[in-house]
Design a protein around this motif. Structure first.
Motif, short mmCIF file in Angstrom:
data_model
loop_
_atom_site.label_atom_id
_atom_site.label_comp_id
_atom_site.label_asym_id
_atom_site.label_seq_id
_atom_site.Cartn_x
_atom_site.Cartn_y
_atom_site.Cartn_z
N VAL A 29 -8.02 -13.29 -35.93
CA VAL A 29 -8.23 -12.36 -34.91
C VAL A 29 -7.38 -12.50 -33.69
CG1 VAL A 29 -10.61 -11.72 -35.58
CG2 VAL A 29 -9.93 -13.56 -33.98
N PRO A 30 -6.82 -11.74 -32.73
CA PRO A 30 -5.93 -11.98 -31.63
C PRO A 30 -6.62 -13.02 -30.85
CG PRO A 30 -6.29 -9.55 -31.74
CD PRO A 30 -7.16 -10.35 -32.96
N GLY A 31 -7.56 -13.21 -30.77
CA GLY A 31 -7.97 -14.67 -29.86
C GLY A 31 -7.62 -15.87 -30.56
N THR A 32 -7.98 -16.08 -31.89
CA THR A 32 -7.62 -17.08 -32.79
C THR A 32 -6.30 -17.13 -32.87
OG1 THR A 32 -9.51 -16.56 -34.12
CG2 THR A 32 -8.02 -18.20 -34.96
N VAL A 57 -15.33 -6.88 -25.45
CA VAL A 57 -14.34 -6.40 -24.80
C VAL A 57 -13.32 -7.76 -24.81
CG1 VAL A 57 -12.92 -5.82 -22.60
CG2 VAL A 57 -15.00 -4.60 -23.56
N GLN A 58 -12.06 -7.91 -24.96
CA GLN A 58 -11.18 -8.61 -25.06
C GLN A 58 -9.88 -8.19 -24.13
OE1 GLN A 58 -11.03 -12.18 -25.87
NE2 GLN A 58 -13.06 -11.95 -26.26
N ARG A 59 -9.10 -8.97 -23.53
CA ARG A 59 -7.95 -8.62 -22.85
C ARG A 59 -6.83 -8.33 -23.93
NH1 ARG A 59 -8.75 -12.62 -18.61
NH2 ARG A 59 -8.54 -14.32 -19.93
N ASN A 95 -2.76 -6.33 -23.95
CA ASN A 95 -1.46 -6.44 -22.88
C ASN A 95 -1.55 -5.77 -21.84
OD1 ASN A 95 -0.19 -7.86 -25.22
ND2 ASN A 95 0.64 -5.68 -26.26
N GLY A 96 -1.27 -6.60 -20.76
CA GLY A 96 -1.36 -5.93 -19.32
C GLY A 96 -2.78 -5.56 -18.81
N LYS A 97 -2.89 -4.31 -18.63
CA LYS A 97 -4.37 -3.95 -18.04
C LYS A 97 -5.18 -3.19 -19.08
CE LYS A 97 -3.15 -3.53 -13.09
NZ LYS A 97 -3.00 -2.50 -11.96
N GLN A 98 -4.63 -3.37 -20.48
CA GLN A 98 -5.45 -2.73 -21.67
C GLN A 98 -6.61 -3.46 -21.88
OE1 GLN A 98 -2.24 -2.07 -24.43
NE2 GLN A 98 -1.43 -0.37 -23.62
N VAL A 99 -7.55 -2.78 -22.55
CA VAL A 99 -8.59 -3.60 -22.93
C VAL A 99 -8.86 -3.29 -24.46
CG1 VAL A 99 -9.76 -3.39 -21.04
CG2 VAL A 99 -10.31 -1.67 -22.53
N GLU A 100 -9.26 -4.16 -25.34
CA GLU A 100 -9.36 -4.07 -26.59
C GLU A 100 -10.91 -4.36 -27.04
OE1 GLU A 100 -8.01 -6.56 -30.94
OE2 GLU A 100 -6.78 -6.49 -29.05
N ILE A 101 -11.56 -3.40 -27.78
CA ILE A 101 -12.95 -3.40 -28.40
C ILE A 101 -13.02 -4.04 -29.65
CG2 ILE A 101 -15.17 -2.28 -28.57
CD1 ILE A 101 -14.00 -2.23 -25.77
N ARG A 102 -13.56 -5.00 -29.91
CA ARG A 102 -13.76 -5.29 -31.04
C ARG A 102 -15.02 -6.22 -31.63
NH1 ARG A 102 -9.56 -8.98 -29.65
NH2 ARG A 102 -10.08 -11.24 -29.62
N ALA A 103 -15.38 -6.70 -32.67
CA ALA A 103 -16.69 -7.48 -33.17
C ALA A 103 -16.71 -8.52 -32.24
CB ALA A 103 -16.66 -7.64 -34.39
N PRO A 104 -17.93 -9.14 -31.85
CA PRO A 104 -18.19 -10.17 -31.00
C PRO A 104 -17.77 -11.24 -31.78
CG PRO A 104 -20.15 -9.06 -31.41
CD PRO A 104 -19.31 -8.39 -32.13
N LYS A 105 -17.68 -12.57 -31.26
CA LYS A 105 -17.40 -13.85 -31.93
C LYS A 105 -18.35 -14.07 -33.19
CE LYS A 105 -16.27 -17.06 -28.08
NZ LYS A 105 -16.20 -18.28 -27.25
N TYR A 106 -17.61 -14.60 -34.09
CA TYR A 106 -18.52 -14.97 -35.43
C TYR A 106 -19.88 -15.54 -35.08
CZ TYR A 106 -19.49 -16.75 -40.30
OH TYR A 106 -20.14 -16.78 -41.54
N GLY A 107 -20.78 -14.82 -35.77
CA GLY A 107 -22.20 -15.36 -35.82
C GLY A 107 -22.69 -14.62 -34.24
N SER A 108 -21.94 -14.27 -33.48
CA SER A 108 -22.43 -13.78 -32.15
C SER A 108 -23.48 -12.30 -32.11
CB SER A 108 -21.64 -13.58 -31.10
OG SER A 108 -21.00 -14.93 -30.79
N GLU A 109 -23.11 -11.46 -33.18
CA GLU A 109 -24.08 -10.46 -33.26
C GLU A 109 -25.48 -10.61 -33.32
OE1 GLU A 109 -21.89 -11.30 -35.68
OE2 GLU A 109 -20.25 -9.74 -35.81
#
Length: 388
Positions: free
Chosen positions: A75-78, A225-227, A229-243
């Motif tokens: 995932v982008p964060g990783t 919500v995750q950061r 590029n720039g001021k855009q936001v990205e919606i994706r699933a929570p951290k693994y196990g965080s649902e």
């Protein structure tokens, strides 16, 4: 096939082919016994499945990471965290076959004493160092599995130790009340969700009206919500196990009910609970601005928004909730994470022993009146303590 031959210059050359028809591997030594020893080692490694082609390790750490990372599903964060860790090493241009434990130790020392930023006078925090070390170690272990190097050079490297609770900043109840009172009305419920439901910033920002069941008094965390590029936001699933499903206090339910009626009325269950630009959830920078404004007004500059999540966890622990209950409430992927963060907040064996002993004393002796309650002095003269 393996053999040793004497060369015209008097040196000895050992040679063998790991795979029939494959490329021949050779090593030249001054003494025949050394050539035989090397050949025996390579043959034994080949027999036990531990053989590593010496030429494979010529690739540098940076080159191998580039090849390996391109094959990973992240995932982008990783991906950002892995690239940050890999780019921070001090041995990026060292061939993996020459990478020693001392190289890794030097890098760890560099992070601890030399890296500065974000107002730090010293190096990175122990927790940050551990995270980067583990990410780089994942690369080295992959190199071992790919038979690029025979062993992981980071094995046994000692890391800086963090003091228990040193990275945990627990706001007081009074501080949380002041921040709530000083926040703007549209942001007050956001703060309450972090402090009284343990939501992360990204989880609270990504809430939709349909995630909240006011009658059942529950909230479902299904996205974040995750950061981008720039001021855009990205919606994706929570951290693994965080649902997870969060059980809401009655007061928080009423706060949410009032907020929805005043600020987000409507029947569309997909409408965002908090709105930023272009009809999307608020960007993390926007939430950060709202938070800094509220805490400044409350004169609570040292509190981070994430500290409200710690405040929630400490309240659950103080109320007697066990590790698994706290883990599920916070959305940790394992109880180990919960214990590593909050173990020092649970009563110790000494605390439980004292509490149990106090209960026994109370059951047996009851509440004994003090001398002052009987109208006597707290410290009577010595003559009064001696029987006539």
């Amino acid at each position: 096939m393996a053999s040793i031959r004497k060369m015209p210059n008097g040196r000895w050359q050992a040679q063998f082919r790991p795979v029939p028809g494959g490329k021949q591997i050779t090593k030249t030594t001054r003494r025949k016994i050394d050539a035989q020893k090397w050949l025996d080692e390579q043959t034994a490694a080949l027999t036990t499945g531990q053989f590593v082609d010496p030429k494979a390790g010529r690739v540098t750490f940076a080159e191998y990471f580039g090849q390996w990372s391109a094959r990973q599903v992240w995932v982008p964060g990783t991906e950002r965290a892995m690239r940050l860790a890999a780019s921070s090493v001090t041995f990026g241009d060292v061939p993996l076959s020459r990478l020693l434990r001392s190289h890794v130790e030097q890098w760890v020392k560099h992070m601890e004493t030399e890296l500065r930023g974000y107002g730090r006078e010293k190096g990175l925090a122990p927790g940050t160092i551990r995270t980067r070390f583990n990410n780089v170690r994942a690369v080295l272990r992959a190199a071992v599995r790919d038979r690029v190097i025979p062993a992981d050079p980071s094995e046994g490297v000692r890391l800086p130790r963090a003091r228990k609770g040193s990275s945990l900043n627990l706001p007081t109840s009074e501080e949380v009340r002041k921040v709530l009172d000083c926040s703007e009305e549209h942001f007050r419920v956001f703060i309450a969700l972090c402090a009284f439901a343990g939501l992360r910033l990204g989880e609270a920002a990504a809430l939709q009206a349909g995630d909240i069941d006011l009658e059942a008094r529950i909230l479902r965390v299904t996205r974040q919500v995750q950061r981008a590029n720039g001021k855009q936001v990205e919606i994706r699933a929570p951290k693994y196990g965080s649902e997870r499903t969060v059980y809401l206090a009655d007061v928080l339910v009423e706060m949410l009910r009032d907020y929805l009626e005043k600020h987000r009325p409507g029947e569309n269950r997909d409408r965002w609970l908090f709105e930023g630009e272009q009809g999307l959830p608020p960007h993390q920078n926007t939430v950060g601005y709202w938070w800094r404004k509220a805490r400044t007004a409350a004169s609570c500059e040292s509190i981070r928004l994430h500290d409200l999540r710690h405040f929630y966890a400490s309240g659950l622990i103080a109320a007697g909730c066990d590790v698994v209950t706290v883990q599920r409430a916070l959305g940790h992927s394992s109880a180990t994470i919960t214990l590593n963060t909050y173990a020092h907040l649970w009563p110790s064996a000494a605390d439980r022993t004292r509490s149990a002993a106090s209960g026994l004393i109370g059951d047996v002796l009851g509440k004994l009146p003090s001398a002052s309650e009987d109208g006597e002095d707290d410290d009577p003269p010595a003559a009064q303590l001696v029987p006539a």
